[in-house]
Write an enzyme that holds these catalytic residues in place. Structure first.
Site, short mmCIF file in Angstrom:
data_model
loop_
_atom_site.label_atom_id
_atom_site.label_comp_id
_atom_site.label_asym_id
_atom_site.label_seq_id
_atom_site.Cartn_x
_atom_site.Cartn_y
_atom_site.Cartn_z
N HIS A 1 4.98 0.27 -8.61
CA HIS A 1 4.00 -0.42 -7.74
C HIS A 1 3.35 0.56 -6.77
CE1 HIS A 1 2.35 -3.09 -4.68
NE2 HIS A 1 3.24 -2.66 -3.79
N PHE A 2 4.16 1.37 -6.09
CA PHE A 2 3.50 2.18 -5.07
C PHE A 2 2.86 3.44 -5.64
CE2 PHE A 2 8.02 3.41 -3.93
CZ PHE A 2 7.94 4.76 -4.14
N HIS A 3 3.18 3.75 -6.91
CA HIS A 3 2.40 4.84 -7.50
C HIS A 3 1.04 4.35 -7.99
CE1 HIS A 3 6.03 7.22 -7.06
NE2 HIS A 3 5.23 8.27 -7.17
N HIS B 1 5.68 -1.60 6.51
CA HIS B 1 4.60 -2.30 5.82
C HIS B 1 3.22 -1.94 6.37
CE1 HIS B 1 2.49 -4.76 3.11
NE2 HIS B 1 1.77 -5.12 4.15
N TYR C 1 -0.79 -0.07 4.87
CA TYR C 1 -2.20 -0.39 5.16
C TYR C 1 -2.88 0.72 5.94
CZ TYR C 1 -1.25 -4.88 3.21
OH TYR C 1 -0.90 -5.87 2.33
N ARG D 1 15.83 2.16 -8.96
CA ARG D 1 15.03 3.20 -8.34
C ARG D 1 15.95 4.13 -7.55
NH1 ARG D 1 12.01 0.71 -2.96
NH2 ARG D 1 11.44 2.88 -2.76
N ARG D 2 15.39 5.18 -6.97
CA ARG D 2 16.10 6.14 -6.12
C ARG D 2 17.34 6.70 -6.81
NH1 ARG D 2 16.31 1.58 -2.53
NH2 ARG D 2 14.63 1.59 -1.00
FE1 HAS Z 1 3.30 -2.95 -1.62
C1 HAS Z 1 6.70 -2.35 -1.74
C2 HAS Z 1 3.86 -6.31 -1.39
C3 HAS Z 1 -0.11 -3.53 -1.29
C4 HAS Z 1 2.78 0.39 -1.01
N1 HAS Z 1 4.50 -1.29 -1.44
C5 HAS Z 1 5.88 -1.25 -1.53
C6 HAS Z 1 6.34 0.09 -1.34
C7 HAS Z 1 5.23 0.87 -1.09
C8 HAS Z 1 4.09 -0.02 -1.16
C9 HAS Z 1 5.21 2.35 -0.77
O1 HAS Z 1 6.23 -8.15 -0.79
C10 HAS Z 1 7.80 0.56 -1.46
C11 HAS Z 1 8.48 0.77 -0.15
C12 HAS Z 1 9.88 1.25 -0.36
O2 HAS Z 1 10.08 2.47 -0.47
O3 HAS Z 1 10.79 0.40 -0.48
N2 HAS Z 1 2.10 -4.61 -1.45
C13 HAS Z 1 2.53 -5.88 -1.38
C14 HAS Z 1 1.39 -6.80 -1.27
C15 HAS Z 1 0.26 -6.00 -1.25
C16 HAS Z 1 0.73 -4.64 -1.35
C17 HAS Z 1 1.43 -8.28 -1.17
N3 HAS Z 1 1.65 -1.79 -1.25
C18 HAS Z 1 0.35 -2.21 -1.15
C19 HAS Z 1 -0.51 -1.11 -0.85
C20 HAS Z 1 0.31 0.00 -0.76
C21 HAS Z 1 1.66 -0.45 -1.02
C22 HAS Z 1 -1.99 -1.19 -0.66
C23 HAS Z 1 0.00 1.43 -0.49
C24 HAS Z 1 -1.16 1.93 -0.24
N4 HAS Z 1 4.96 -4.10 -1.63
C25 HAS Z 1 4.97 -5.44 -1.48
C26 HAS Z 1 6.37 -5.91 -1.40
C27 HAS Z 1 7.18 -4.78 -1.50
C28 HAS Z 1 6.26 -3.66 -1.63
C29 HAS Z 1 6.85 -7.28 -1.25
C30 HAS Z 1 8.71 -4.72 -1.46
C31 HAS Z 1 9.28 -4.80 -2.81
C32 HAS Z 1 10.76 -4.60 -2.81
O4 HAS Z 1 11.46 -5.45 -3.39
O5 HAS Z 1 11.28 -3.60 -2.28
C33 HAS Z 1 -1.16 -6.51 -1.09
O6 HAS Z 1 -1.75 -5.90 0.02
C34 HAS Z 1 -2.03 -6.30 -2.31
C35 HAS Z 1 -3.37 -6.99 -2.17
C36 HAS Z 1 -4.38 -6.44 -3.14
C37 HAS Z 1 -5.22 -7.15 -3.89
C38 HAS Z 1 -6.16 -6.46 -4.82
C39 HAS Z 1 -7.63 -6.51 -4.36
C40 HAS Z 1 -8.47 -5.64 -5.24
C41 HAS Z 1 -9.47 -4.82 -4.84
C42 HAS Z 1 -10.17 -3.96 -5.85
C43 HAS Z 1 -11.49 -4.53 -6.33
C44 HAS Z 1 -11.99 -3.68 -7.44
C45 HAS Z 1 -13.29 -3.53 -7.78
C46 HAS Z 1 -13.60 -2.63 -8.93
C47 HAS Z 1 -14.41 -4.19 -7.09
C48 HAS Z 1 -5.24 -8.65 -3.83
C49 HAS Z 1 -9.90 -4.73 -3.42
C50 HAS Z 1 -14.00 -3.46 -10.13
C51 HAS Z 1 -13.70 -2.70 -11.36
C52 HAS Z 1 -13.64 -3.19 -12.60
C53 HAS Z 1 -13.36 -2.25 -13.73
C54 HAS Z 1 -13.79 -4.63 -12.93
CU CU Z 2 5.05 -4.25 2.39
#
Ligand code: HAS
Ligand code: CU
Length: 542
Positions: free
Chosen positions: A364-366, A213, A217, A429-430
């Site tokens: 999700h991760f793509h 995890h 980040y 998946r996989r």
């Molecule tokens: Fe995830 C699985 C939960 C973020 C990558 N994640 C994965 C896997 C990868 C991955 C690679 O809880 C698969 C691993 C595997 O092979 O099994 N993930 C989260 C949560 C977040 C999250 C809670 N993940 C990421 C990020 C990754 C990433 C970042 C890569 C860089 N993820 C999970 C969970 C799994 C998971 C479970 C396991 C699932 C399973 O069952 O296997 C959080 O950090 C996300 C928080 C993000 C936000 C968004 C904030 C938005 C921002 C943009 C603002 C935009 C602006 C532009 C200002 C709350 C900062 C405005 C534009 C306009 C047009 C209006």
């Molecule tokens: Cu995670």
């Protein structure tokens, strides 16, 4: 002189991207069911090449190269000792990468990028991974050395924001990789060498996700460095708050690690009470991302007002859409809104039961890693590569960069969108193409798999474009000076509180949280361990 080392990292990163991208294309074609791999090449072999190159090699090399440059830019340069350290780390990482890659290509290690036991790879694969990790520690020490020197020479002053951020990410990486180093050194290596017959699968996975995890980040924070501290300068605005940016990075250090169980929610053998605790901590680590979103909107809004924009979204129109340095990362940012929402769904225990091990997670991760993060990396390289090679980002390349990002985005809408839907329909998946014995449910998935192949093909076009731009900026663009943009905080009198640089405090809390979240469940897992498993090779040999 620092430029050479960063560029060395980028050559490895972009080579990984080219090869990994080709594998990605082939995978989507296989999964469409319309095409088969020639010459006895196996689906799981190319899937491993793709995951390892994109997820581990491209990211680690790009990030180390970028952070090394960011620290150099904001501290006045690395010392000879730091530079030498950086080079040693780089070479150790590269040798490790080549060892692991060779074993995958020889079909001795089709274990995917998570190398879950009891799938067993050749010991050289694991030894190579050890080299990559140890090399990255040495590589990262270069940044820490230069940061420490700056602190010594500037007592009582907060360090430059980008250097501070780079060091947080390096420290996060070092703490996180202890877990993967432990499973590789103490479990997988002895087992693959035949010194022990069996492996404790649950211990190995738990150690992997302790690392896995925070790994995501480690990918994300360099993108945040760009969004917080570089993008405001590119658009001609200011950082909303320097202290807020630092605080959000500290929160990432604290809460990134004690949350690995959210990848193991369906794993038997872990007490649900501890899963519950780690899910709560997962929701804590969402906060710094929400803070980031807030402060980016604030930066854009204030910049927009200064240009006379009015209304809720008036700022949107005055942003510099013709500047690749802005638009490319911005598309990444916008994609992070749905990407992050998907993450919150995954983190919610009950909903994860629906999507776990389905291709939704791949979707999700793509979006997160392969869109938000990678588009930001592309956007960074469009000015950083010419900055380092003494060239200029030309109008033509700028335009091509913007086209590249839109191509990427469209490809990803098809691919990741179809993956999300197929996952909700239960598609695993996989897995390679299968009709699962002519099952009716599996037939429902096929149109989405075809959509993924369409997306994959568009994305491969995107890969070709980005490689063209990279090679142009590295070798052919006209000589000149390209700025490394570093933004200033809006309130220049605001000095970040010195407590942010109190490493004893933050590392202490990090350690306490890790011990709190992991000690008892870990003892549980070991005390109630089932018999270990012998190794399996599920993939076809030549
Ligand atoms: Fe995830 C699985 C939960 C973020 C990558 N994640 C994965 C896997 C990868 C991955 C690679 O809880 C698969 C691993 C595997 O092979 O099994 N993930 C989260 C949560 C977040 C999250 C809670 N993940 C990421 C990020 C990754 C990433 C970042 C890569 C860089 N993820 C999970 C969970 C799994 C998971 C479970 C396991 C699932 C399973 O069952 O296997 C959080 O950090 C996300 C928080 C993000 C936000 C968004 C904030 C938005 C921002 C943009 C603002 C935009 C602006 C532009 C200002 C709350 C900062 C405005 C534009 C306009 C047009 C209006
Ligand atoms: Cu995670």
């Amino acid at each position: 002189m620092d430029a050479k080392l960063s560029m060395a990292h980028f050559f490895v990163a972009f080579s990984a991207l080219a090869l990994g991208g080709l594998m990605g294309l082939l995978q989507t074609l296989v999964r469409s069911g319309k095409w088969e791999l020639p010459w006895g090449i196996d689906y799981y072999q190319i899937l491993t090449v793709h995951g390892v190159l994109m997820g581990l090699v491209l990211t680690t090399f790009f990030i180390m190269g970028f952070q090394y440059a960011a620290v150099s830019r904001t501290t006045g340069g690395h010392s000879n000792a730091a530079r030498r350290t950086g080079w040693v780390g780089f070479w150790v990482m590269l040798v490790g990468t080549l060892m692991a890659a060779t074993m995958v290509l020889l079909k001795e290690a089709s274990v995917l990028y998570t190398f879950y036991a009891p799938l067993k790879a050749h010991w050289i694969f694991y030894l190579g991974l050890t080299f990559v990790v140890v090399g990255s520690w040495v590589d990262g020490s270069a940044q820490i050395m230069t940061y420490a020197r700056w602190r010594k020479n500037n007592p009582g002053k907060p360090s430059p924001l980008l250097s501070f951020m780079a060091v947080i990410n390096t420290v996060l990486w070092i703490v996180a990789t202890l877990g993967v180093a432990a499973t590789v050194l103490f479990q997988l290596l002895p087992w693959s060498l035949g010194l022990v017959d069996t492996v404790d699968v649950l211990v190995s996975r738990t150690l992997f996700w302790y690392f896995g995890h925070p790994l995501v980040y480690f990918w994300l924070l360099p993108a945040y460095m760009c969004w917080y501290a570089i993008i405001p300068k590119v658009i001609g605005g200011k950082i909303f708050s320097d202290s807020l940016a630092r605080l959000s990075f500290i929160l990432f250090l604290l809460f990134s690690i004690p949350v690995g169980f959210h990848h193991q929610l369906t794993e038997p053998g872990i007490d649900p009470a501890w899963k519950f605790l780690q899910v709560i901590l997962t929701f804590m680590v969402i906060i710094p991302s929400l803070m980031t979103a807030f402060s980016l909107f604030a930066t854009f809004e204030r910049y927009g007002r200064s240009k006379g924009a009015t209304g809720l979204f008036g700022w949107f129109k005055v942003l510099p859409w013709n500047d690749a340095r802005f638009t490319v990362p911005f598309i990444g940012m916008a994609s992070f809104i749905p990407a992050g929402a998907g993450g919150i769904i995954n983190a919610s225990n009950q909903m994860d039961q629906v999507v776990h091990n389905t291709i939704w997670v791949t979707g999700h991760f793509h979006l997160t890693a392969a869109t938000s993060v990678v588009l930001t990396f592309f956007g960074i390289s469009y000015w950083l590569v010419p900055h380092l090679t003494g060239r200029k980002l030309t109008k033509a390349m700028n335009k091509l960069g913007i086209i590249q990002a839109w191509v990427w985005f469209i490809g990803m809408v098809f691919m990741s969108g179809a993956m999300h839907i197929q996952g909700l329909l239960g598609g695993p998946r996989r897995s390679a193409f299968s009709t699962y014995g002519g099952s009716k449910q599996a037939a429902e998935w096929i149109p989405y798999q075809i959509a993924q192949a369409v997306g994959g093909t568009i994305l491969f076009l995107g890969i070709i474009l980005v490689i063209i731009i990279f090679v142009n900026l590295a070798f052919f663009a006209p000589k000149g000076e390209q700025e490394f943009p570093v933004a200033e905080a809006e309130n220049s009198e605001e000095q970040a509180p010195m407590v942010f640089e109190n490493w004893k405090l933050w590392l202490g809390i990090t350690a306490a949280l890790i011990l709190f979240a992991y000690t008892i469940p870990f003892i549980d897992i070991i005390q109630n361990a089932p018999l270990g498993s012998k190794g399996f090779q599920t993939w076809g040999k030549w």
